[in-house]
Enzyme design. Sequence first.
Site, short mmCIF file in Angstrom:
data_model
loop_
_atom_site.label_atom_id
_atom_site.label_comp_id
_atom_site.label_asym_id
_atom_site.label_seq_id
_atom_site.Cartn_x
_atom_site.Cartn_y
_atom_site.Cartn_z
N MET A 80 0.82 -1.21 0.00
CA MET A 80 0.00 0.00 0.00
C MET A 80 0.86 1.26 0.00
O MET A 80 2.06 1.23 0.20
CB MET A 80 -0.93 -0.01 1.23
CG MET A 80 -1.94 -1.14 1.21
SD MET A 80 -3.01 -1.17 2.67
CE MET A 80 -3.98 0.32 2.41
N HIS A 81 0.20 2.40 -0.23
CA HIS A 81 0.72 3.75 0.03
C HIS A 81 1.72 4.29 -0.99
O HIS A 81 2.02 5.47 -0.99
CB HIS A 81 1.36 3.86 1.41
CG HIS A 81 0.58 3.29 2.53
ND1 HIS A 81 -0.73 3.63 2.79
CD2 HIS A 81 0.92 2.36 3.47
CE1 HIS A 81 -1.15 2.97 3.85
NE2 HIS A 81 -0.18 2.18 4.27
N ASP A 237 -2.63 -5.10 0.44
CA ASP A 237 -2.13 -6.42 0.81
C ASP A 237 -2.81 -7.00 2.04
O ASP A 237 -3.14 -8.20 2.08
CB ASP A 237 -0.61 -6.41 0.98
CG ASP A 237 -0.10 -5.28 1.87
OD1 ASP A 237 -0.92 -4.53 2.46
OD2 ASP A 237 1.13 -5.14 1.98
#
Length: 494
Positions: A80-81, A237
């Site tokens: 992520m991110h 995830d």
Amino acid sequence: MSYLGIDLGTSEVKVVLTDDDSTVIASAGARLRVDNPHPLWSEQAPQAWWNATLDAIATLRTEAPQAFQALRGIGISGQMHGATLLDRNGNVLRPAILWNDMRAHAECVELEALVPDSSDITGNRAMPGFTAPKLLWLSKYEPAVYRAIDKVLLPKDYLGWKLTGEFVSDMSDAAGTLWLDVARRDWSERMLAATGLSRSHMPRLVEGSAAAGQLRDDLRREWGVSGPVVVAGGAGDNAASAVGIGVIQAGDAFLSLGSSGVLFAATARHAPNPQQGVHAFCHCLPGQWHQMSVILSAAASLHWLAGLTRREVAELVQGAQQLTPDEQARAPLFLPYLNGERTPHNNAAAKGVFFGMTPTHDAAHLAYGVMEGVAFAMADGYAALQAAGTMLESAAFVGGGSRSAFWGELCATALGIPLRRHAGAEVGAALGAARLGRLAVTGEPVQDVCAAPAVLETYAPDAGRQAQTQRRLGQYRRLYAALVGEFSVFAGNG
């Protein structure tokens, strides 16, 4: 029919092929490298993600050619991110800035000043790992790159674009950007404007189990697939891991001991607790949300100790297990804040600490302290979830640390809930992605597709260890409170 699950991790792309019953037919992986060009920086080349994905799929096609020919759905899970930046011609503007990149710490303060009620909108405090602060950093320090941005994608959504030609994200991954109104499950114009962006820079949003697009015809022909292939919205995830392990409705949970540690709890509503560093995100399933407590150094703490003592991790775990209860009671306390901490302290300056060492302590005592300290950090995370109204009856136990029954018992006792180890947990996120691909094709009820795999073992709280655990947990918490002021001073001098 078969379904492909792709999990874009930080160190590896994993792929699995499943049948109509979500049984894994074949799996493959391709390694990735992380670049650290400056202190606090962590980057990867998006093209490397795509190359690794193609390599892993090529291996899968060789292992199961007939099953791959019957491919009908694809789901993608991803780290992520990460800020993945494209210009108007689809060119990557710079290496992606990853989830564990800490350069944008000052921009977090700036973002919360620009939007004082940002945590009400996003359900989360601004942290440098999130995507939005990275864009503020780029606007200051790489203005030419910033001005050229046409699309900001998350890592898995870059793979989705390469597969379909569509710019699409799902709710669970988008919730980790600080641009999503998490309760409304839609982009927030105010949060986008605070970083100089608009909806035009963002991908279209779908639920993780919904269709995001069709596999490109040229790829379908190259791969020898016989019919059209739906690509699902996919998931971040942890949400994908939840789908893979059957954590799909309120009250379901998993505890993951990977390099970092995560306690993930599915919720039927948006239930934030940003002041204690709880992440409140959308789940990848319609009408579902989830909370996460996150610690930044779980199994990584044990690997650090293994390197320091020049012992294997398995040797350290075995030594810790062999200590008597009296020896465990006298083991040093360990604060596992080697990389700062998120939940519940949200303190990037926090430091790792051994406390109470004497000449009688050896590597086994230190290993016990580390494993217990990680269990205590997860207990702190559960307390933060409880403060937001979440009570758990049990949780699945996943990640590399779940291979240790001893560690499972320590965590179960510290949290006060049983932990279950399930079959197939090692492919959880990729399996969850494949299940999302199947849902996007068939429209089956979620509970029919996303059942929990068989339970292999259950680790119950140890009643005989409870009094000692509570005493040492109290000492652990008081130790952080006593040292918290010194961490900032230490960081300033370091």
